[in-house]
Design an enzyme around this catalytic site. Structure first.
Site, PDB file in Angstrom:
ATOM      1  N   LEU A   1      48.411  12.104   1.870  1.00  0.00           N
ATOM      2  CA  LEU A   1      48.148  12.301   3.291  1.00  0.00           C
ATOM      3  C   LEU A   1      47.568  13.680   3.542  1.00  0.00           C
ATOM      4  O   LEU A   1      48.083  14.684   3.051  1.00  0.00           O
ATOM      5  CB  LEU A   1      49.447  12.135   4.090  1.00  0.00           C
ATOM      6  N   GLY A   2      46.497  13.713   4.315  1.00  0.00           N
ATOM      7  CA  GLY A   2      45.881  14.988   4.675  1.00  0.00           C
ATOM      8  C   GLY A   2      46.009  15.240   6.158  1.00  0.00           C
ATOM      9  O   GLY A   2      46.898  15.950   6.627  1.00  0.00           O
ATOM     10  N   ARG A   3      45.134  14.590   6.910  1.00  0.00           N
ATOM     11  CA  ARG A   3      45.062  14.794   8.353  1.00  0.00           C
ATOM     12  C   ARG A   3      46.412  14.733   9.063  1.00  0.00           C
ATOM     13  O   ARG A   3      46.748  15.622   9.855  1.00  0.00           O
ATOM     14  CB  ARG A   3      44.141  13.720   8.939  1.00  0.00           C
TER      15      ARG A   3
ATOM     16  N   ARG B   1      33.469  18.713  13.286  1.00  0.00           N
ATOM     17  CA  ARG B   1      33.810  17.292  13.497  1.00  0.00           C
ATOM     18  C   ARG B   1      33.117  16.653  14.703  1.00  0.00           C
ATOM     19  O   ARG B   1      32.606  15.545  14.583  1.00  0.00           O
ATOM     20  CB  ARG B   1      35.326  17.104  13.586  1.00  0.00           C
TER      21      ARG B   1
ATOM     22  N   CYS C   1      21.757  26.609  17.464  1.00  0.00           N
ATOM     23  CA  CYS C   1      20.480  25.996  17.847  1.00  0.00           C
ATOM     24  C   CYS C   1      20.381  24.553  17.364  1.00  0.00           C
ATOM     25  O   CYS C   1      19.523  24.222  16.542  1.00  0.00           O
ATOM     26  CB  CYS C   1      19.330  26.808  17.281  1.00  0.00           C
ATOM     27  N   GLU C   2      21.278  23.707  17.827  1.00  0.00           N
ATOM     28  CA  GLU C   2      21.271  22.274  17.519  1.00  0.00           C
ATOM     29  C   GLU C   2      21.870  21.610  18.753  1.00  0.00           C
ATOM     30  O   GLU C   2      22.919  22.054  19.226  1.00  0.00           O
ATOM     31  CB  GLU C   2      22.215  21.940  16.334  1.00  0.00           C
TER      32      GLU C   2
ATOM     33  N   GLY D   1      44.982   8.507   4.890  1.00  0.00           N
ATOM     34  CA  GLY D   1      44.221   7.899   5.978  1.00  0.00           C
ATOM     35  C   GLY D   1      44.954   7.751   7.289  1.00  0.00           C
ATOM     36  O   GLY D   1      44.348   7.376   8.291  1.00  0.00           O
TER      37      GLY D   1
HETATM   38  C1  LIG Z   1      40.395  12.502   1.918  1.00  0.00           C
HETATM   39  C2  LIG Z   1      41.297  11.788   1.012  1.00  0.00           C
HETATM   40  C3  LIG Z   1      42.644  11.649   1.336  1.00  0.00           C
HETATM   41  C4  LIG Z   1      43.246  12.139   2.626  1.00  0.00           C
HETATM   42  O1  LIG Z   1      42.755  11.478   3.728  1.00  0.00           O
HETATM   43  P1  LIG Z   1      43.396  11.728   5.174  1.00  0.00           P
HETATM   44  O2  LIG Z   1      42.652  10.807   6.045  1.00  0.00           O
HETATM   45  O3  LIG Z   1      43.179  13.152   5.530  1.00  0.00           O
HETATM   46  O4  LIG Z   1      44.853  11.385   5.087  1.00  0.00           O
HETATM   47  C5  LIG Z   1      43.451  11.007   0.418  1.00  0.00           C
HETATM   48  N1  LIG Z   1      42.959  10.534  -0.748  1.00  0.00           N
HETATM   49  C6  LIG Z   1      41.670  10.648  -1.086  1.00  0.00           C
HETATM   50  C7  LIG Z   1      41.200  10.105  -2.382  1.00  0.00           C
HETATM   51  C8  LIG Z   1      40.787  11.270  -0.218  1.00  0.00           C
HETATM   52  O5  LIG Z   1      39.498  11.364  -0.546  1.00  0.00           O
END
Ligand SMILES: *Cc1c(COP(=O)(O)O)cnc(C)c1O
Length: 385
Positions: A267-269, A305, A334-335, A228
């Site tokens: 961590l993703g984003r 996004r 077309c949106e 997150g």
């Molecule tokens: C999407 C998700 C993440 C990663 O979230 P980010 O905001 O991209 O860091 C981590 N854990 C779970 C369970 C998720 O669904």
């Protein structure tokens, strides 16, 4: 207004729209995450759903991170990219039998389970293989992440995870499931969180929840606090690296781990957003009555996004040095939500110019669709000829 340094001559000959990935910046970002996590001995699993591009996955696997998956396809892609199965966690409210079996066959680190019927099915499928499944319970900590409601996940009455009110029932059930081993607890409160307070609140809740498990006689190997951590979408050139230092420090200062207990993150984003830009060509500049529209060849099918979350991406004209003027940057779909930005200051723009939509490395390419029967966007890496 500082512009990014793109290899414009190379990019001019690539078919648009496409994602440009700066692998050098990715590595710098990963290095920062790693250094700060290792300071406290924390384990980071990359949330594959943010971007499952082959080279991105391979780079992250090579840097030594684990993987956080939300589907069987992601488990397969992670293992193929070189993530050790022993560092793969698998979450999701609706895991199909084949996906659970895939996790069992690969002896993944842990299933993050989200409901009682899921625990029963994992137990049954593990029994059929004569295995013991490692499971963490995903718990709603009831912490408000103060982010967009579509990406808030940690509140009660959410489709995700268990509520603490049901936990006595769940631990009683776990004592009867002989092919499931409870190894941890898991949380995830939302996404694009840049204020550290929600994470601090999460720590306080986790400490309370840990007391419950201790009273029930469970020794948990690990706590997984999800992901997150947000990024700075406004200033990608000034702040290209996320504040991993402040983030991990909050957990170090406020989370009370039990002896020998490990802390895991997903961590993703924050790992991948800054390294990607969507590069698109200006098709037409249309003069409205009060404003100018830059109509580009990328649309919400390439980067959803802005349309889906009203998300902000910094926009630059990377092939013009003309004086700045305001433009609405819009796609061809077309949106009417197919708008990347309104009244954005771009260098004087004409047909054929290249526009960069910055910080598009997370939840960009992976969410592309073929709506309107469009082609999927291409990819160009910074180390390519
Ligand atoms: C999407 C998700 C993440 C990663 O979230 P980010 O905001 O991209 O860091 C981590 N854990 C779970 C369970 C998720 O669904």
């Amino acid at each position: 207004m500082v512009k990014g340094s793109f290899p414009v001559d190379k990019l001019r000959v690539v078919e648009t729209p496409f994602y440009f990935y700066d692998l050098q910046l990715l590595k710098q970002n990963l290095e920062a995450a790693k250094t700060e996590a290792e300071r406290y001995g924390y384990h980071v699993h990359y949330a594959v759903k943010a971007n499952a591009n082959d080279r991105i996955l391979e780079t992250i696997a090579k840097a030594g991170f684990g993987a956080d998956c939300v589907s069987g396809g992601e488990v397969e892609a992670s293992i193929k990219a070189g993530f050790p199965a022993g560092k793969v966690v698998f979450a999701g409210v609706g895991k199909a039998d084949w996906e659970i079996n895939l996790g069992l066959d690969n002896d993944i680190f842990c299933f993050n389970a989200e409901s009682i019927p899921e625990l029963e099915v994992i137990d049954e499928l593990a029994a059929a293989k004569g295995k013991k499944a490692r499971v963490a319970l995903r718990i709603n900590p009831n912490v408000d992440a103060h982010t967009h409601h579509y990406i808030t996940t940690g509140l009660n009455e959410n489709k995700f995870g268990f509520n603490m009110e049901d936990m006595s029932k769940v631990v009683d059930l776990l004592k009867t499931l002989t092919n499931v081993e409870l190894v941890g607890i898991h949380f995830h409160i939302g996404s694009q969180i840049t204020d550290m307070c929600p994470f601090q609140n999460l720590c306080v809740r986790v400490n309370e929840i840990q007391d419950f498990f201790e009273q029930k006689g469970f020794k948990l190997e690990h706590v997984n606090v999800g992901g997150g951590l947000g990024i700075n979408y406004q200033h990608p050139n000034h702040v290209p690296i996320s504040d991993f230092e402040a983030y991990f420090k909050v957990f170090h200062n406020h989370l009370q781990l039990r002896p020998r207990q490990q802390l895991h993150f997903e961590l993703g984003r924050a790992m991948v957003a800054s390294c990607g830009s969507l590069i698109t060509k200006v098709l037409y500049v249309k003069e409205g009555t009060t404003k100018k529209f830059a109509i580009v060849d990328a649309g919400m099918t390439d980067l959803i996004r802005p349309a889906l979350y009203q998300a902000y991406h910094h926009i630059e004209n990377i092939t013009s040095d003309e004086p700045f003027e305001p433009y609405d940057v819009v796609g061809p779909i077309c949106e009417s939500s197919d708008t990347f930005g309104t009244a954005r200051m771009l260098n004087g723009t004409k047909r054929g110019d290249l526009i960069a939509l910055r910080s598009a490395g997370a939840y960009g390419e992976i969410m592309a669709s073929r709506y309107n029967l469009r082609k999927l966007p291409g990819v160009y890496y910074s180390d390519q000829d």
